[in-house]
Design a protein around this motif. Structure first.
Motif, mmCIF file in Angstrom:
data_model
loop_
_atom_site.group_PDB
_atom_site.id
_atom_site.type_symbol
_atom_site.label_atom_id
_atom_site.label_comp_id
_atom_site.label_asym_id
_atom_site.label_seq_id
_atom_site.Cartn_x
_atom_site.Cartn_y
_atom_site.Cartn_z
ATOM 1 N N PRO A 155 -33.903 76.019 66.386
ATOM 2 C CA PRO A 155 -33.280 76.790 65.849
ATOM 3 C C PRO A 155 -32.467 78.333 66.253
ATOM 4 N N VAL A 156 -33.859 79.047 65.925
ATOM 5 C CA VAL A 156 -32.819 80.628 66.373
ATOM 6 C C VAL A 156 -31.884 80.268 67.962
ATOM 7 N N SER A 157 -32.832 79.765 68.596
ATOM 8 C CA SER A 157 -31.710 80.041 69.739
ATOM 9 C C SER A 157 -30.475 79.565 70.043
ATOM 10 N N LEU A 158 -30.736 78.356 69.722
ATOM 11 C CA LEU A 158 -28.920 77.584 69.180
ATOM 12 C C LEU A 158 -28.626 78.917 68.005
ATOM 13 N N VAL A 159 -28.757 79.750 67.489
ATOM 14 C CA VAL A 159 -27.982 80.533 66.434
ATOM 15 C C VAL A 159 -27.760 81.782 67.253
ATOM 16 N N ALA A 160 -27.731 82.565 68.475
ATOM 17 C CA ALA A 160 -28.331 83.475 68.904
ATOM 18 C C ALA A 160 -27.188 83.372 70.407
ATOM 19 N N ALA A 161 -27.013 81.943 70.206
ATOM 20 C CA ALA A 161 -26.138 81.637 71.525
ATOM 21 C C ALA A 161 -24.818 81.028 70.827
ATOM 22 N N ASP A 162 -24.264 80.990 69.648
ATOM 23 C CA ASP A 162 -23.918 80.895 69.245
ATOM 24 C C ASP A 162 -22.531 82.954 68.290
ATOM 25 N N LEU A 163 -23.904 83.365 68.331
ATOM 26 C CA LEU A 163 -23.899 85.049 68.324
ATOM 27 C C LEU A 163 -23.258 85.615 69.584
ATOM 28 N N ARG A 164 -23.841 84.869 70.356
ATOM 29 C CA ARG A 164 -22.715 85.335 72.258
ATOM 30 C C ARG A 164 -21.574 84.975 72.146
ATOM 31 N N GLU A 165 -21.360 83.978 72.311
ATOM 32 C CA GLU A 165 -20.268 82.882 71.946
ATOM 33 C C GLU A 165 -18.974 84.198 70.681
ATOM 34 N N LEU A 166 -19.522 83.623 69.768
ATOM 35 C CA LEU A 166 -18.615 85.273 68.550
ATOM 36 C C LEU A 166 -18.588 85.928 69.397
ATOM 37 N N GLU A 167 -19.183 87.243 69.721
ATOM 38 C CA GLU A 167 -19.225 87.938 70.657
ATOM 39 C C GLU A 167 -18.330 88.838 71.474
ATOM 40 N N ALA A 168 -18.672 87.313 72.377
ATOM 41 C CA ALA A 168 -17.534 87.366 73.672
ATOM 42 C C ALA A 168 -16.264 86.826 72.887
ATOM 43 N N ALA A 169 -15.945 86.760 72.041
ATOM 44 C CA ALA A 169 -14.746 85.497 71.583
ATOM 45 C C ALA A 169 -13.431 87.138 70.908
ATOM 46 N N MET A 170 -14.800 88.120 70.066
ATOM 47 C CA MET A 170 -14.030 89.758 69.470
ATOM 48 C C MET A 170 -13.728 90.556 70.708
ATOM 49 N N THR A 171 -13.691 90.237 71.538
ATOM 50 C CA THR A 171 -13.286 91.333 73.082
ATOM 51 C C THR A 171 -12.366 90.105 73.818
ATOM 52 N N ASP A 172 -11.757 88.956 73.294
ATOM 53 C CA ASP A 172 -11.106 88.328 74.611
ATOM 54 C C ASP A 172 -9.969 88.703 73.248
ATOM 55 N N PRO A 173 -8.717 89.354 74.337
ATOM 56 C CA PRO A 173 -7.321 89.138 73.795
ATOM 57 C C PRO A 173 -6.814 88.536 73.263
ATOM 58 N N GLU A 174 -6.521 87.457 73.674
ATOM 59 C CA GLU A 174 -6.298 85.722 73.729
ATOM 60 C C GLU A 174 -6.068 85.713 72.308
ATOM 61 N N ARG A 175 -7.246 85.360 71.467
ATOM 62 C CA ARG A 175 -8.017 85.436 70.241
ATOM 63 C C ARG A 175 -7.270 86.277 69.189
ATOM 64 N N ALA A 176 -6.523 88.083 68.980
ATOM 65 C CA ALA A 176 -6.636 89.128 68.721
ATOM 66 C C ALA A 176 -6.599 88.527 67.596
ATOM 67 N N ASP A 177 -5.166 87.356 67.155
ATOM 68 C CA ASP A 177 -4.701 87.131 66.000
ATOM 69 C C ASP A 177 -6.126 85.905 64.770
ATOM 70 N N ASP A 178 -7.339 86.087 65.954
ATOM 71 C CA ASP A 178 -7.961 85.340 65.018
ATOM 72 C C ASP A 178 -9.214 85.577 64.850
ATOM 73 N N LEU A 179 -8.658 87.086 64.553
ATOM 74 C CA LEU A 179 -10.085 88.146 65.021
ATOM 75 C C LEU A 179 -10.890 87.776 63.639
ATOM 76 N N ASP A 180 -10.059 88.540 62.413
ATOM 77 C CA ASP A 180 -10.596 88.718 61.044
ATOM 78 C C ASP A 180 -11.382 87.248 60.904
ATOM 79 N N ARG A 181 -11.048 85.967 61.050
ATOM 80 C CA ARG A 181 -11.843 84.810 61.167
ATOM 81 C C ARG A 181 -13.161 84.358 61.650
ATOM 82 N N ILE A 182 -12.679 85.339 63.041
ATOM 83 C CA ILE A 182 -14.515 85.579 63.739
ATOM 84 C C ILE A 182 -14.912 86.266 62.815
ATOM 85 N N LEU A 183 -14.581 87.505 62.676
ATOM 86 C CA LEU A 183 -15.611 88.669 62.176
ATOM 87 C C LEU A 183 -16.691 87.767 61.218
#
Length: 540
Positions: free
Chosen positions: A91-119
């Motif tokens: 389970p921890v490796s799945l959570v780690a994968a989620d973290l990596r995806e969210l970290e990438a989403a936080m730096t993605d300019p195309e998802r800037a409008d969705d930043l609050d939900r991502i955070l």
């Protein structure tokens, strides 16, 4: 936790299980034993839901996590060894994968409008990651890999460049890091050196889940397990206790069953004799009929199933001179790494040296120097008079011709030998019946190793140089080899990770350590008693 209930299973035309039943409870450490082909790997696959029983059921408690290590590790490439291990941590490796995806989403300019939900989501996932002790995951992965013999450089290198044996260790490390509720380990001791084997032994002793394992290393299994499940003749029989207790209890059960069978056979013979004697006499008709009916109702006792074991005896080896091999002022380097500097070593007739040392200490290099498979950079290696050497190493399997069968290979090697003796030789090393007609190109690595060893030992040299001779040998073949080598009158120099083999056959120990080279009179057991550890650098 897991119940096997009246399971029957057939593979092709072979019936593996007939209404077999067994249980695996919390914190039990169970050894799964049985002859080759009895169905051990099939049982693992049934428990892991990779196969289904033909009849009966496998009942697993809800929510139980199972980690299964098999010899088929699949392809690994493109990631470091440590990343590969972390990815299998449950389970921890799945959570780690989620973290990596969210970290990438936080730096993605195309998802800037969705930043609050991502955070917000990142905060939730991060809390879960902390709860699962995820931030120590890499440290724990490296600790497991180090225990299994990996250097820091190997941990960070692409797993694709590793040999098959090292990939096996990566696959094993994934399961150990996962720490599931139930571990299913199919031959985890294969491909491990002695230091890694002892580390794994300690790890499994401290593991608080349930364990079901097979191993051809009896000392390793005996120190871990507290219960044995035996597969034999389609049934599962449970013994409470370690492997040593199982062997004693099985022998006792066989003896009792044999005695019971013989008593019943004597009684049946007596009754049948009476019936045959008086069946024609009208005066005894009632007695005869009574005894016939009695015989029809008797539950017949079966004789104990005896596993076929074949003894192997050496032909006498020619006598060598007293000095078998002498190394003087030997220097050996690989690139910038110095293995030996000014090394002096003499092996004398009838000495049996086991060579011990951590990975990279120079164990196999020493054997190669002695066998003239490698040359020293400086110094001399000289064989004594009348020395006939036999060298066994894993690369020895390359001499096998692909289109020849096992039996043809032995016939080619010994054209003067009788077919009977060659069939016996093949049987000793696991090639009985149709297996002797297998072509060499379809043999597994272990089968090739056994065949090369069979050839070497049929016409024995007086000096055996053996590099991990017990790899891939099952317990029965290993016991046969130990028994045969116990009566061998030649000289031995060998490397092995099998403590039973070391203890049974060595009478000298050469220990290679970073602090220097140490020589011990007496065998492996005396070495352990004098040094206080079972392998260089490890404390008991």
């Amino acid at each position: 936790m897991i119940r096997v209930e009246n399971v029957s299973k057939q593979n092709s035309h072979r019936l593996l299980f007939i209404e077999a039943s067994a249980t695996l409870q919390k914190q039990e450490k169970v050894g799964l034993v049985g002859p080759n082909g009895a169905g051990k790997t099939t049982l693992f696959r049934l428990l892991n839901k990779e196969e289904q029983p033909d009849e009966g059921q496998i009942a697993v408690e809800r929510g139980i996590t199972i980690g299964y290590f098999s010899q088929d590790v699949g392809e690994m490439a493109g990631r470091s060894a440590v990343a590969e291990v972390m990815d299998g941590a449950g389970p921890v490796s799945l959570v780690a994968a989620d973290l990596r995806e969210l970290e990438a989403a936080m730096t993605d300019p195309e998802r800037a409008d969705d930043l609050d939900r991502i955070l917000d989501r990142y905060g939730e996932v991060q809390a879960r990651y902390e709860e699962l002790d995820g931030y120590s995951l890499e440290g724990r992965a490296r600790e497991v890999l180090a225990g299994l013999g990996f250097s820091q450089e190997m941990m960070d290198s692409d797993v694709g460049v590793l040999s098959g044996g090292w990939k096996m260790r990566v696959a094993l490390a994934r399961i150990l890091l996962m720490r599931p509720d139930v571990m299913l380990l199919d031959e985890p001791s294969n491909h491990l050196d002695l230091e890694s084997l002892i580390w794994l032994e300690q790890f499994l002793k401290g593991y608080d889940g349930a364990l079901l394992m097979t191993s051809h290393d009896r000392a390793f299994m005996n120190r871990i397990i507290n219960k044995v499940i035996e597969i034999d003749g389609g049934t599962l029989t449970t013994y409470s206790g370690d492997y040593e207790f199982y062997e004693q209890q099985r022998a006792l059960n066989e003896k009792q069953q044999q005695a019971q069978y013989e008593r019943q056979q004597a009684m049946l013979a007596k009754e049948i004799k009476f019936i045959e004697r008086f069946k024609a006499r009208a005066s005894h008709a009632a007695q005869v009929q009574s005894r016939v009916k009695k015989l029809e109702k008797i539950d017949r006792v079966e004789p104990p199933r005896r596993r076929q074991t074949v003894a192997f005896e050496f032909q006498p080896a020619p006598r060598s001179g007293d000095d078998v091999v002498s190394l003087k002022n030997v220097h050996k380097r690989y690139g910038s790494r110095s293995i030996y500097e000014g090394f002096d070593f003499v092996v004398r007739r009838k000495e049996r040296w086991c060579v011990m040392g951590v990975n990279g200490a120079g164990k196999s290099t020493l054997l190669k120097l002695v066998a003239e498979a490698a040359a020293p950079d400086e110094g001399t290696v000289a064989l004594g008079s009348s020395v006939k050497m036999g060298y066994f190493a894993q690369h020895a399997m390359e001499v096998l011709e692909g289109d020849r069968t096992v039996f043809q290979f032995l016939e080619d090697s010994f054209p003067q030998a009788g077919q009977g003796s060659l069939r016996t030789l093949a049987g000793c090393f696991g090639f009985s019946g149709d297996d002797a007609e297998k072509k060499c190109r379809v043999l597994s690595g272990g089968e090739k190793a056994r065949l090369v060893m069979a050839k070497m030992l049929y016409d024995p040299p007086n000096f055996l140089v053996l590099d991990e001779p017990t790899n891939h040998l099952d317990m029965a073949t290993k016991e046969m080899l130990i028994e045969a080598l116990s009566s061998y009158e030649g000289t031995m120099l060998f490397v092995s990770h099998d403590r039973h083999f070391l203890a049974a056959l060595s009478n000298r120990v050469l220990e290679l350590t970073p602090d220097g080279i140490h020589k011990y009179g007496g065998g492996y057991l005396e070495y352990v008693a004098r040094t206080g550890h079972e392998a260089p650098g490890l404390r008991t």
